[in-house]
Design an enzyme around this catalytic site. Structure first.
Site, PDB file in Angstrom:
ATOM      1  CE  LYS A 276      -2.864   2.324   3.464  1.00 45.96           C
ATOM      2  NZ  LYS A 276      -3.372   3.417   2.772  1.00 45.96           N
TER       3      LYS A 276
ATOM      4  N   GLY B 288      -7.864   9.835   8.743  1.00 46.38           N
ATOM      5  CA  GLY B 288      -8.138  10.016  10.114  1.00 46.38           C
ATOM      6  C   GLY B 288      -9.306  11.176  10.492  1.00 46.38           C
TER       7      GLY B 288
END
Lengths: 257, 69
Positions: free
Chosen positions: A98, A159
């Site tokens: 990733k 987030g």
């Protein structure tokens, strides 16, 4: 069976989860189970040389059950990211990564120029590259052309829990993407994940939305259901939006008319 | 002899293999990846790779994380 295929691997679950920010490893393990995820992302960091008492993350992850996706979180240049990806490959023995190349500390938005460079390099080295990027259709197309195995645009900053900020961009990306489209980052609650899937995303990746919830295990289950619900709704094909009401009951046979 | 281990100076009695270094540090070689002078090592070459004076060694493992950091 509706399966998710990325490169040479097939998954039943369309939810990919992280391993950060959990209050304890036990909570993480239970949240992973509740999420139904089959792919889990992990960060690559220096071993603590002076304090060897700390347990290893891998003590808590059954690698026969979960596929580990090493990430390059925290890297700020293509060079750092490539180096971290190479280390991650050796630590985990898979050539998947990733790929993250961050460009700004406050927003954690990716540096797409460095990201493209790192993608090209890692594809040349035989990696299966899943790049985290902005919801920019042009950048997504360039990543795809560079050989990315999937494209992972953000829904909102990492987030932030803001949910999908630019629905239309994701629709446009969905229209031309030939590789799997994974919405990575920004999900706050179950409806955000469902929306991403309803827009046609192939999968959703999240960490904070689950790990930071008051009850991470319950939220993991909510996300599991939301991703599946959104996927089913996308496949089912929603009705057209219309300005005015359209009765579901017949007009004929009304009493007194 | 002195090497740079994970960015910090680290003193060792003398040249040794990566396997021996990991043993001294009580690190399970199956759980880590090692970079020696900027080259990532295959696990199979830990025995044959010698760490010498002035070398740079990075030892990493997987930790919890999702995005960013």
């Amino acid at each position: 069976m509706d399966l998710l295929t990325i490169a040479d691997k097939t998954f039943t679950s369309r939810l990919i989860v992280g391993t950060g920010k959990y209050s304890s490893p036990a909570v993480m393990v239970r949240a992973h189970e509740a999420s139904g995820a089959e792919m889990i992302t992990v960060a690559v960091r220096r071993v603590n040389i002076t304090d060897r008492t700390k347990e290893s993350l891998l003590d808590y992850i059954d690698t026969s059950k979960y596929f580990l996706l090493p990430n390059t979180a925290g890297c700020y240049t293509a060079e750092e990211a490539v180096r971290t990806a190479r280390l991650g490959r050796e630590a985990g023995l898979s050539n998947w990564v990733k790929l993250e190349v961050i460009g700004d500390e406050r927003t954690l938005f990716p540096d797409n120029e460095q990201l493209l460079e790192a993608t090209r390099q890692l594809v040349r080295e035989g990696f299966v590259v899943l790049p985290y990027t902005t919801d920019d259709p042009v950048v997504c197309r360039k990543l795809e052309d560079a050989g990315a195995a999937a494209i992972m645009p953000l829904g909102a900053p990492i987030g932030s829990g803001l949910g999908i900020q630019n629905v239309n961009n994701l629709r446009i990306i969905r229209e031309f993407a030939r590789v799997p489209l994974i919405v990575d980052a920004g999900v706050g609650t179950a409806s955000d994940a469902a929306l991403a899937m309803e827009l046609g995303a192939d999968a959703v990746l999240m960490n904070t939305a689950i790990a930071g919830a008051q009850d991470p295990v319950a939220m993991a289950e909510a996300m599991n259901l939301a991703v599946r619900a959104g996927r089913f709704a996308f496949l089912a094909g929603r009705i057209d939006r219309r300005m005015y009401a359209n009765a579901s009951s017949p007009v004929a046979g009304l009493v007194g008319r | 002899m002195r090497i740079t281990l994970n960015g910090e100076p680290h003193d060792l009695a003398g040249p040794l293999s990566v396997t021996a270094l990991l043993g001294q540090l009580q690190i399970d070689p199956r759980r880590v990846a090692v970079e020696h002078n900027r080259i990532v090592l295959k696990r199979g070459s830990f025995d044959a790779t010698l760490v010498a004076e002035g070398d740079e060694v990075e030892i990493v493992n997987f930790v919890g994380g999702g995005d960013g950091n």
